[in-house]
Design an enzyme around this catalytic site. Structure first.
Site, PDB file in Angstrom:
ATOM      1  N   GLY A  89       0.835  -1.203   0.000  1.00 17.22           N
ATOM      2  CA  GLY A  89       0.000   0.000   0.000  1.00 17.22           C
ATOM      3  C   GLY A  89       0.868   1.250   0.000  1.00 17.22           C
ATOM      4  O   GLY A  89       2.086   1.171  -0.261  1.00 17.22           O
ATOM      5  N   ASP A  90       0.264   2.388   0.319  1.00 16.20           N
ATOM      6  CA  ASP A  90       1.007   3.647   0.196  1.00 16.20           C
ATOM      7  C   ASP A  90       2.245   3.702   1.099  1.00 16.20           C
ATOM      8  O   ASP A  90       3.273   4.252   0.690  1.00 16.20           O
ATOM      9  CB  ASP A  90       0.084   4.849   0.429  1.00 16.20           C
ATOM     10  CG  ASP A  90      -0.639   4.806   1.756  1.00 16.20           C
ATOM     11  OD1 ASP A  90      -0.661   3.721   2.371  1.00 16.20           O
ATOM     12  OD2 ASP A  90      -1.168   5.834   2.186  1.00 16.20           O
ATOM     13  N   GLY A  91       2.169   3.111   2.287  1.00 18.82           N
ATOM     14  CA  GLY A  91       3.318   3.134   3.201  1.00 18.82           C
ATOM     15  C   GLY A  91       4.520   2.405   2.632  1.00 18.82           C
ATOM     16  O   GLY A  91       5.640   2.937   2.591  1.00 18.82           O
ATOM     17  N   SER A 135      -3.678  -4.325  -2.113  1.00 15.94           N
ATOM     18  CA  SER A 135      -4.528  -3.906  -0.996  1.00 15.94           C
ATOM     19  C   SER A 135      -5.956  -4.345  -1.287  1.00 15.94           C
ATOM     20  O   SER A 135      -6.420  -4.217  -2.415  1.00 15.94           O
ATOM     21  CB  SER A 135      -4.501  -2.382  -0.849  1.00 15.94           C
ATOM     22  OG  SER A 135      -5.520  -1.972   0.047  1.00 15.94           O
ATOM     23  N   ASP A 137      -8.393  -2.803  -0.067  1.00 13.43           N
ATOM     24  CA  ASP A 137      -9.227  -1.615   0.125  1.00 13.43           C
ATOM     25  C   ASP A 137      -9.543  -0.864  -1.164  1.00 13.43           C
ATOM     26  O   ASP A 137     -10.474  -0.075  -1.200  1.00 13.43           O
ATOM     27  CB  ASP A 137      -8.542  -0.647   1.098  1.00 13.43           C
ATOM     28  CG  ASP A 137      -8.253  -1.287   2.442  1.00 13.43           C
ATOM     29  OD1 ASP A 137      -8.902  -2.290   2.772  1.00 13.43           O
ATOM     30  OD2 ASP A 137      -7.367  -0.787   3.158  1.00 13.43           O
ATOM     31  N   MET A 179     -14.425  -4.308   5.646  1.00 16.32           N
ATOM     32  CA  MET A 179     -13.160  -3.576   5.801  1.00 16.32           C
ATOM     33  C   MET A 179     -13.042  -2.463   4.764  1.00 16.32           C
ATOM     34  O   MET A 179     -13.942  -2.252   3.952  1.00 16.32           O
ATOM     35  CB  MET A 179     -11.999  -4.543   5.668  1.00 16.32           C
ATOM     36  CG  MET A 179     -11.748  -5.360   6.906  1.00 16.32           C
ATOM     37  SD  MET A 179     -10.255  -6.370   6.673  1.00 16.32           S
ATOM     38  CE  MET A 179      -9.998  -6.944   8.328  1.00 16.32           C
ATOM     39  N   GLU A 235     -16.025   0.015   7.533  1.00 14.16           N
ATOM     40  CA  GLU A 235     -15.433   0.202   8.864  1.00 14.16           C
ATOM     41  C   GLU A 235     -15.052   1.662   9.116  1.00 14.16           C
ATOM     42  O   GLU A 235     -14.959   2.096  10.254  1.00 14.16           O
ATOM     43  CB  GLU A 235     -14.232  -0.721   9.075  1.00 14.16           C
ATOM     44  CG  GLU A 235     -13.060  -0.426   8.173  1.00 14.16           C
ATOM     45  CD  GLU A 235     -11.850  -1.304   8.455  1.00 14.16           C
ATOM     46  OE1 GLU A 235     -11.783  -1.929   9.515  1.00 14.16           O
ATOM     47  OE2 GLU A 235     -10.963  -1.350   7.584  1.00 14.16           O
ATOM     48  N   HIS A 269     -11.308 -10.697   8.941  1.00 13.38           N
ATOM     49  CA  HIS A 269     -10.214 -11.176   8.083  1.00 13.38           C
ATOM     50  C   HIS A 269     -10.620 -12.259   7.089  1.00 13.38           C
ATOM     51  O   HIS A 269      -9.812 -12.657   6.257  1.00 13.38           O
ATOM     52  CB  HIS A 269      -9.027 -11.603   8.954  1.00 13.38           C
ATOM     53  CG  HIS A 269      -8.386 -10.408   9.599  1.00 13.38           C
ATOM     54  ND1 HIS A 269      -8.903  -9.831  10.721  1.00 13.38           N
ATOM     55  CD2 HIS A 269      -7.320  -9.658   9.235  1.00 13.38           C
ATOM     56  CE1 HIS A 269      -8.170  -8.771  11.043  1.00 13.38           C
ATOM     57  NE2 HIS A 269      -7.217  -8.651  10.158  1.00 13.38           N
TER      58      HIS A 269
HETATM   59  O1  F6P Z   1      -5.621  -2.292   4.514  1.00 11.29           O
HETATM   60  C1  F6P Z   1      -6.148  -3.570   4.525  1.00 11.29           C
HETATM   61  C2  F6P Z   1      -6.933  -3.841   5.759  1.00 11.29           C
HETATM   62  O2  F6P Z   1      -7.497  -5.126   5.659  1.00 11.29           O
HETATM   63  C3  F6P Z   1      -8.005  -2.805   6.087  1.00 11.29           C
HETATM   64  O3  F6P Z   1      -9.170  -2.976   5.319  1.00 11.29           O
HETATM   65  C4  F6P Z   1      -8.213  -3.054   7.552  1.00 11.29           C
HETATM   66  O4  F6P Z   1      -8.631  -1.896   8.204  1.00 11.29           O
HETATM   67  C5  F6P Z   1      -6.826  -3.418   8.021  1.00 11.29           C
HETATM   68  O5  F6P Z   1      -6.097  -3.845   6.883  1.00 11.29           O
HETATM   69  C6  F6P Z   1      -6.811  -4.496   9.059  1.00 11.29           C
HETATM   70  O6  F6P Z   1      -5.519  -4.636   9.508  1.00 11.29           O
HETATM   71  P1  F6P Z   1      -5.075  -5.705  10.616  1.00 11.29           P
HETATM   72  O7  F6P Z   1      -5.091  -7.045   9.961  1.00 11.29           O
HETATM   73  O8  F6P Z   1      -3.709  -5.253  10.990  1.00 11.29           O
HETATM   74  O9  F6P Z   1      -6.077  -5.612  11.708  1.00 11.29           O
END
Ligand code: F6P
Length: 372
Positions: A89-91, A135, A137, A179, A235, A269
Site C-alpha cells: 500500500g502507500d506506506g 490492498s 481496500d 473492511m 469500517e 479477516h
Molecule cells: O488495509 C487492509 C486492511 O485489511 C483494512 O481494510 C483493515 O482496516 C486493516 O487492513 C486491518 O488490519 P489488521 O489485519 O492489521 O487488523
C-alpha cells in the site's frame, strides 16, 4: 500477491535476470541472510491460486530509520541486486521511493566505512524500483483496481448471500461490517452487487436525520414484501460531522425503531483470505510482468513508476504522485470535503453510488434522486 511474485520471478528469469524474493517485507531486506532467497522457475509453481502472501510480510520499524536502510543497501549489493519491485500500500511504496532517493548517499557511506568496494559503488550506482499496489481496500489513487480488491469483494458478496438465507428464513435484519480502512469502495461495490438495503460509506456520509431516513427506506422495502434486511457499514463510515458510525448503533435503530430481529456480522479477516478470484490472478500476473519491464527500462532520472490499471489498460503512473493523491483523499475526508473526496477517489465513484441508490431505492439523500 502470490500471483504477482510468481509473475515477477518468471518474467525476470525469462529476461535473463536472477530473481530473488525478500521474506517478511522490509524486515527481510534489513536482516538479509536467509531472508533474501534466489528463486527458480519451479519455486513459484502453484502460487497463482494461493491467498495471503507466501513470502510473508511484516511491519518494520528499522527500515523507517536511515540506519536500517543502510543495512538493507548493503544486503542488496552483497547479493548483486540492483532492482526492487515492491507490492503493498502507500506506506510500503513510499518507503521504496525514499530508499531509491537515498541510494547514492547510502552507497557513499558504505564505501567510506569499507563495507563495499569502489567497483561495487560504480556498478550499483542506482537502484531501480517499481511499485505494485496490493490492498483489498482499493484505496490507491491513479489506478482503478488494486491487487486483492476484487477477491475481497467476491468474498463479501458470497458471505452476504449466505447470510441472506438466515435473514430471509427468519425475516431478520443483518448489519454487516466490511473492511476498507478510510475507503468505502468495498462497502459501495458490495452494496451494488448484493442489493443491500442501505450502505454507509465514508465518502458519502449520511445527512443529519439519516437514522430516520434509513428506517423509512427499510420500512418501505419490508412493505414491498422483502423478508430480509441487509445494511452494509464500511469500517471507516462516519456521519457528516465525522463521528464514527458503529454497527451496534445501526443495529439499535433497526431493532428499536423498526422492531426487527437484528444481528451483527463483522466479516473481518475472512475478507483477506482464500483463493484469489480470476481477475486478481490476471491483474497480478500482467502487472508483475510489466513491473519487471519497467525496472529494466527505467531511466534513473525519472520518478519511480507504479503499475496501474486505467480503463482496463495497463499504465505506469508516477508512484509518489499516486501516493500524494491518495493522502489527499484522506485529508479531504478529515476536512469534511466529501465531494472532493468522492471525486479524488475515482471518477466513477459518484456514478456507482447513484446506481446503487437507484437500483435499491436506498442509500442516503434518497429523496433528491429517487423516483417514487
Ligand atoms: O488495509 C487492509 C486492511 O485489511 C483494512 O481494510 C483493515 O482496516 C486493516 O487492513 C486491518 O488490519 P489488521 O489485519 O492489521 O487488523
Amino acid at each position: 500477491m502470490n500471483a504477482a511474485v510468481r509473475a515477477v520471478v518468471r518474467k525476470s528469469i525469462s529476461s535473463g535476470c536472477d530473481a530473488y524474493i525478500v521474506r517478511e517485507g522490509y524486515e527481510g531486506l534489513v536482516e538479509g541472510g536467509i531472508y533474501i532467497q534466489e528463486m527458480g522457475w519451479e519455486d513459484v509453481r502453484g502460487w497463482l491460486s494461493e491467498g495471503g502472501t507466501l513470502i510473508g510480510t511484516a511491519r518494520c520499524k528499522s527500515f523507517r530509520e536511515r540506519a536500517g536502510r543502510l543495512k538493507a543497501a548493503k544486503n542488496l549489493i552483497a547479493r548483486g541486486i540492483d532492482a526492487l519491485i515492491v507490492c503493498g500500500g502507500d506506506g510500503s511504496l513510499t518507503g521504496a521511493d525514499l530508499f531509491r532517493s537515498e541510494w547514492p548517499g547510502l552507497l557513499d557511506e558504505l564505501l567510506k566505512a569499507g563495507e563495499i568496494s569502489q567497483t561495487q559503488r560504480e556498478t550499483y550506482s542506482s537502484l531501480n524500483i517499481c511499485g505494485l499496489v496490493g490492498s483489498i481496500d482499493n484505496d490507491m489513487s491513479l489506478t482503478d483496481a488494486t491487487i486483492g480488491c476484487y477477491s475481497s469483494l467476491a468474498r463479501i458478496c458470497q458471505a452476504v448471500d449466505y447470510i441472506d438465507a438466515t435473514a430471509s428464513s427468519h425475516s431478520r435484519a443483518f448489519v454487516i461490517e466490511v473492511m476498507g480502512r478510510h475507503c468505502g469502495w468495498l462497502a459501495l461495490m458490495a452494496g451494488v452487487a448484493t442489493g443491500a438495503d442501505f450502505i454507509l460509506i465514508p465518502e458519502r456520509p449520511p445527512l443529519e436525520g439519516w437514522e430516520k431516513e434509513m428506517a423509512n427506506v427499510i420500512k418501505k422495502h419490508r412493505e414491498n414484501g422483502k423478508r430480509q434486511t441487509i445494511v452494509i457499514v464500511a469500517e471507516g463510515a462516519t456521519d457528516i460531522n465525522q463521528n464514527a458510525i458503529s454497527v451496534s448503533f445501526v443495529k439499535d435503530i433497526l431493532a428499536n425503531d423498526l422492531g426487527l430481529d437484528t444481528r451483527i456480522t463483522t466479516l473481518g479477516h475472512l475478507q483477506r483470505g482464500g483463493p484469489p478470484c480470476a481477475y486478481d490472478r490476471m491483474l497480478a500476473t500482467i502487472q508483475g510482468y510489466d513491473a519487471v519491464e519497467a525496472v529494466l527500462q527505467m531511466d534513473p532520472k525519472k520518478p519511480s513508476p507504479m503499475i496501474a490499471i486505467t480503463e482496463n489498460k495497463l499504465t505506469r503512473q508516477p508512484l509518489m504522485e499516486a501516493v500524494a493523491a491518495t493522502h489527499e483523499v484522506v485529508t479531504a475526508l478529515k476536512a469534511k470535503d466529501f465531494d472532493k473526496a468522492m471525486q479524488l477517489r475515482d471518477s466513477e465513484f459518484e456514478e456507482y453510488f447513484t446506481a446503487y441508490q437507484v437500483t435499491t431505492k436506498a442509500g442516503s439523500m434518497t429523496e433528491a434522486i429517487l423516483p417514487e
